[in-house]
Design a protein around this motif. Structure first.
Motif, PDB file in Angstrom:
ATOM      1  N   ALA A  81       0.872  -1.388  -0.394  1.00 38.26           N
ATOM      2  CA  ALA A  81       0.353   0.167   0.170  1.00 38.26           C
ATOM      3  C   ALA A  81       0.850   1.141   0.101  1.00 38.26           C
ATOM      4  CB  ALA A  81      -1.294   0.187   1.037  1.00 38.26           C
ATOM      5  N   ASP A  82       1.858   1.124   0.941  1.00 36.00           N
ATOM      6  CA  ASP A  82       2.553   2.353   0.939  1.00 36.00           C
ATOM      7  C   ASP A  82       3.570   2.545   0.025  1.00 36.00           C
ATOM      8  OD1 ASP A  82       1.883   3.579   3.367  1.00 36.00           O
ATOM      9  OD2 ASP A  82       3.952   2.405   3.916  1.00 36.00           O
ATOM     10  N   SER A  83       3.903   1.778  -1.288  1.00 34.52           N
ATOM     11  CA  SER A  83       4.361   1.978  -2.336  1.00 34.52           C
ATOM     12  C   SER A  83       3.413   2.403  -3.804  1.00 34.52           C
ATOM     13  CB  SER A  83       4.889   0.627  -2.953  1.00 34.52           C
ATOM     14  OG  SER A  83       4.289  -0.790  -2.738  1.00 34.52           O
ATOM     15  N   LEU A  84       2.080   2.381  -3.433  1.00 34.73           N
ATOM     16  CA  LEU A  84       0.877   2.077  -4.189  1.00 34.73           C
ATOM     17  C   LEU A  84       0.119   3.998  -3.932  1.00 34.73           C
ATOM     18  CD1 LEU A  84      -0.152  -1.207  -4.909  1.00 34.73           C
ATOM     19  CD2 LEU A  84       1.120  -0.142  -7.078  1.00 34.73           C
ATOM     20  N   GLY A  85       0.400   4.481  -3.091  1.00 36.26           N
ATOM     21  CA  GLY A  85       0.124   5.468  -2.774  1.00 36.26           C
ATOM     22  C   GLY A  85      -1.761   4.839  -2.405  1.00 36.26           C
ATOM     23  N   MET A  86      -1.657   3.635  -1.192  1.00 41.27           N
ATOM     24  CA  MET A  86      -2.988   3.335  -1.530  1.00 41.27           C
ATOM     25  C   MET A  86      -3.261   3.526  -0.059  1.00 41.27           C
ATOM     26  SD  MET A  86      -3.148   0.959  -4.665  1.00 41.27           S
ATOM     27  CE  MET A  86      -4.739   0.384  -3.779  1.00 41.27           C
ATOM     28  N   THR A  87      -4.109   3.015   0.824  1.00 40.15           N
ATOM     29  CA  THR A  87      -4.395   2.362   2.007  1.00 40.15           C
ATOM     30  C   THR A  87      -4.720   1.190   2.401  1.00 40.15           C
ATOM     31  OG1 THR A  87      -7.189   2.343   1.749  1.00 40.15           O
ATOM     32  CG2 THR A  87      -6.329   4.397   2.903  1.00 40.15           C
ATOM     33  N   PRO A  88      -3.940   0.540   3.080  1.00 35.43           N
ATOM     34  CA  PRO A  88      -3.980  -0.836   3.180  1.00 35.43           C
ATOM     35  C   PRO A  88      -5.458  -1.223   2.463  1.00 35.43           C
ATOM     36  CG  PRO A  88      -2.294  -0.246   5.199  1.00 35.43           C
ATOM     37  CD  PRO A  88      -3.776   0.546   4.045  1.00 35.43           C
ATOM     38  N   VAL A  89      -6.431  -0.719   3.026  1.00 33.61           N
ATOM     39  CA  VAL A  89      -8.322  -1.099   3.616  1.00 33.61           C
ATOM     40  C   VAL A  89      -8.461  -1.117   1.857  1.00 33.61           C
ATOM     41  CG1 VAL A  89     -10.271  -0.496   3.615  1.00 33.61           C
ATOM     42  CG2 VAL A  89      -8.634  -0.496   5.526  1.00 33.61           C
ATOM     43  N   HIS A  90      -8.475  -0.060   1.059  1.00 36.11           N
ATOM     44  CA  HIS A  90      -7.878   0.795  -0.171  1.00 36.11           C
ATOM     45  C   HIS A  90      -7.866  -0.768  -1.437  1.00 36.11           C
ATOM     46  CE1 HIS A  90      -8.366   2.998  -3.822  1.00 36.11           C
ATOM     47  NE2 HIS A  90      -8.840   1.696  -4.320  1.00 36.11           N
ATOM     48  N   LEU A  91      -6.027  -1.091  -0.904  1.00 42.88           N
ATOM     49  CA  LEU A  91      -5.311  -2.189  -1.411  1.00 42.88           C
ATOM     50  C   LEU A  91      -6.698  -3.329  -1.521  1.00 42.88           C
ATOM     51  CD1 LEU A  91      -2.920  -3.652  -3.074  1.00 42.88           C
ATOM     52  CD2 LEU A  91      -2.325  -2.852  -1.108  1.00 42.88           C
ATOM     53  N   ASN A  92      -6.433  -3.939  -0.354  1.00 41.71           N
ATOM     54  CA  ASN A  92      -7.273  -5.053  -0.193  1.00 41.71           C
ATOM     55  C   ASN A  92      -8.779  -5.203  -1.172  1.00 41.71           C
ATOM     56  OD1 ASN A  92      -9.570  -7.162   1.827  1.00 41.71           O
ATOM     57  ND2 ASN A  92      -7.422  -7.481   2.395  1.00 41.71           N
ATOM     58  N   ARG A  93      -9.081  -4.184  -1.109  1.00 41.70           N
ATOM     59  CA  ARG A  93     -10.698  -3.754  -1.981  1.00 41.70           C
ATOM     60  C   ARG A  93     -10.370  -4.437  -3.211  1.00 41.70           C
ATOM     61  NH1 ARG A  93     -12.015   0.983  -0.014  1.00 41.70           N
ATOM     62  NH2 ARG A  93     -13.122   0.716   1.684  1.00 41.70           N
ATOM     63  N   VAL A  94      -8.827  -3.791  -4.026  1.00 39.40           N
ATOM     64  CA  VAL A  94      -8.716  -3.849  -5.396  1.00 39.40           C
ATOM     65  C   VAL A  94      -8.121  -5.719  -5.221  1.00 39.40           C
ATOM     66  CG1 VAL A  94      -6.817  -3.131  -6.621  1.00 39.40           C
ATOM     67  CG2 VAL A  94      -7.533  -1.914  -5.146  1.00 39.40           C
ATOM     68  N   LEU A  95      -7.748  -6.249  -5.109  1.00 39.33           N
ATOM     69  CA  LEU A  95      -7.075  -7.178  -4.114  1.00 39.33           C
ATOM     70  C   LEU A  95      -8.102  -8.850  -4.930  1.00 39.33           C
ATOM     71  CD1 LEU A  95      -3.955  -6.936  -2.043  1.00 39.33           C
ATOM     72  CD2 LEU A  95      -3.741  -7.695  -4.064  1.00 39.33           C
ATOM     73  N   LYS A  96      -8.995  -8.315  -4.107  1.00 38.49           N
ATOM     74  CA  LYS A  96     -10.610  -8.435  -4.121  1.00 38.49           C
ATOM     75  C   LYS A  96     -10.878  -9.010  -5.608  1.00 38.49           C
ATOM     76  CE  LYS A  96     -14.697  -9.719  -2.160  1.00 38.49           C
ATOM     77  NZ  LYS A  96     -15.509  -9.407  -0.965  1.00 38.49           N
ATOM     78  N   GLU A  97     -10.901  -7.472  -6.159  1.00 38.50           N
ATOM     79  CA  GLU A  97     -11.024  -7.235  -7.586  1.00 38.50           C
ATOM     80  C   GLU A  97     -10.641  -8.497  -8.347  1.00 38.50           C
ATOM     81  OE1 GLU A  97     -12.273  -3.220  -9.016  1.00 38.50           O
ATOM     82  OE2 GLU A  97     -11.846  -3.172  -7.389  1.00 38.50           O
ATOM     83  N   LEU A  98      -9.194  -8.297  -8.371  1.00 41.48           N
ATOM     84  CA  LEU A  98      -8.413  -8.946  -9.082  1.00 41.48           C
ATOM     85  C   LEU A  98      -8.463 -10.421  -9.043  1.00 41.48           C
ATOM     86  CD1 LEU A  98      -4.909  -7.124  -8.439  1.00 41.48           C
ATOM     87  CD2 LEU A  98      -6.051  -6.609 -10.938  1.00 41.48           C
ATOM     88  N   ARG A  99      -8.799 -10.801  -7.731  1.00 39.22           N
ATOM     89  CA  ARG A  99      -8.808 -12.152  -7.484  1.00 39.22           C
ATOM     90  C   ARG A  99     -10.634 -12.727  -7.820  1.00 39.22           C
ATOM     91  NH1 ARG A  99      -8.857 -11.890  -2.462  1.00 39.22           N
ATOM     92  NH2 ARG A  99     -11.192 -12.219  -2.011  1.00 39.22           N
ATOM     93  N   VAL A 100     -11.416 -12.014  -8.009  1.00 40.08           N
ATOM     94  CA  VAL A 100     -12.731 -12.423  -8.635  1.00 40.08           C
ATOM     95  C   VAL A 100     -12.770 -12.102  -9.732  1.00 40.08           C
ATOM     96  CG1 VAL A 100     -14.971 -11.759  -8.633  1.00 40.08           C
ATOM     97  CG2 VAL A 100     -13.723 -11.624  -6.806  1.00 40.08           C
ATOM     98  N   ALA A 101     -12.183 -11.503 -10.724  1.00 36.01           N
ATOM     99  CA  ALA A 101     -11.634 -11.242 -12.126  1.00 36.01           C
ATOM    100  C   ALA A 101     -11.057 -12.298 -12.766  1.00 36.01           C
ATOM    101  CB  ALA A 101     -10.846  -9.689 -12.495  1.00 36.01           C
ATOM    102  N   GLY A 102     -10.293 -13.536 -11.609  1.00 34.89           N
ATOM    103  CA  GLY A 102      -9.632 -14.686 -11.993  1.00 34.89           C
ATOM    104  C   GLY A 102      -8.597 -14.307 -12.530  1.00 34.89           C
ATOM    105  N   ALA A 103      -7.898 -12.965 -12.074  1.00 35.29           N
ATOM    106  CA  ALA A 103      -6.705 -12.541 -12.873  1.00 35.29           C
ATOM    107  C   ALA A 103      -5.072 -13.435 -12.152  1.00 35.29           C
ATOM    108  CB  ALA A 103      -6.161 -11.035 -12.933  1.00 35.29           C
ATOM    109  N   MET A 104      -5.680 -12.531 -11.034  1.00 36.68           N
ATOM    110  CA  MET A 104      -3.316 -13.217  -9.698  1.00 36.68           C
ATOM    111  C   MET A 104      -4.719 -12.811  -8.254  1.00 36.68           C
ATOM    112  SD  MET A 104      -2.561  -9.745  -8.911  1.00 36.68           S
ATOM    113  CE  MET A 104      -2.141  -9.962  -6.595  1.00 36.68           C
ATOM    114  N   THR A 105      -3.645 -14.228  -7.441  1.00 35.40           N
ATOM    115  CA  THR A 105      -4.349 -14.123  -5.633  1.00 35.40           C
ATOM    116  C   THR A 105      -2.702 -14.269  -5.330  1.00 35.40           C
ATOM    117  OG1 THR A 105      -5.945 -15.677  -6.352  1.00 35.40           O
ATOM    118  CG2 THR A 105      -5.026 -15.774  -4.159  1.00 35.40           C
ATOM    119  N   LEU A 106      -2.932 -13.137  -4.266  1.00 30.95           N
ATOM    120  CA  LEU A 106      -1.665 -12.722  -3.428  1.00 30.95           C
ATOM    121  C   LEU A 106      -2.421 -13.585  -2.223  1.00 30.95           C
ATOM    122  CD1 LEU A 106       0.752 -11.510  -3.019  1.00 30.95           C
ATOM    123  CD2 LEU A 106      -0.196  -9.661  -2.410  1.00 30.95           C
TER     124      LEU A 106
END
Length: 240
Positions: A183-208
């Motif tokens: 989050a600190d490297s992307l200029g995002m809050t951890p909460v916002h990053l968590n939402r985006v990671l969920k979007e990417l997971r639901v889209a079937g692109a990646m999982t962290l």
């Protein structure tokens, strides 16, 4: 034992046997560093050239408010601050992320390597230009990419960099970065990053998850990111 620093420089151009031997000698006395250890802090007088032989580190700045901005990630084989000795003090800090093996090459020794071995000098300057290309890509992400594009782009970059040095096999690799660090490297809050990671997971692109990046659909992740690897300049040796 493999020396990823030498391997990285040889990827940018051929090195003579004498140059390889000189690099091996310069990095032959590395120090073991624990995780979360500052190699150097903002305001310190510039020290030696740090060479990451094992482990990860990152550059960062802390603002007066206490917030942190991550500026770059250093992987095995990376070195930093080739010319920082020209300045009076450090303008950022460098900290290990994982337990690391770090060689410290003194300024006089580094100057000798560059003066006496043209191949080393060319490879080191090329490596510095690639680092600057990565910084430009990060600035572009921060200024112009949407959140999901920004996250996907960084994941593509980290995966490709890891694959190029043998840390990634297939579509999964160990990524020792916490969500707070990301989050600190992307200029995002951890909460916002968590939402985006969920979007990417639901889209079937990646999982962290649990320190591993799993790229489920490389084509989809690349498409979301609009990723073009040309700024990493991996074709330099082939074109030379």
């Amino acid at each position: 034992m493999a020396n990823r620093f030498i391997d990285k420089l040889e990827a940018f151009g051929p090195l003579s046997a004498q140059a390889v031997a000189a690099l091996a000698k310069a990095t032959s006395r590395p120090r073991k560093m624990p995780a979360k250890h500052d190699l150097i802090r903002e305001g310190d007088r510039p020290g030696p050239v740090f060479v990451m032989l094992e482990g990860w580190a990152y550059r960062y700045k802390v603002l007066p408010s206490g917030t942190r901005q991550v500026l770059a990630y250093l992987m095995p084989g990376d070195c930093c601050d080739l010319h920082i000795g020209l300045l009076a003090e450090m303008d950022h800090s460098i900290q290990t992320i994982t337990p690391s093996l770090v060689a410290m090459v003194g300024r006089p020794e580094m100057d000798t390597l560059l003066d006496e071995h043209r191949g080393i000098a060319k490879a080191m300057y090329t490596a510095q230009l690639v680092d600057e290309g990565i910084m430009r890509a990060w600035i572009t992400s921060m200024g112009r990419r949407a959140s999901i594009e920004r996250v996907a782009h960084l994941m593509c970059e980290l995966y490709l960099r890891a694959r190029n040095i043998g840390l990634a096999d297939g579509e999964t690799f160990a990524l020792p970065l916490s969500q707070l660090l990301l989050a600190d490297s992307l200029g995002m809050t951890p909460v916002h990053l968590n939402r985006v990671l969920k979007e990417l997971r639901v889209a079937g692109a990646m999982t962290l998850a649990r320190g591993s990046l799993i790229i489920a659909d490389p084509g989809k992740l690349i498409q979301i990111a609009g990723f073009d690897a040309n700024y990493l300049h991996r074709r330099l040796r082939q074109a030379a």
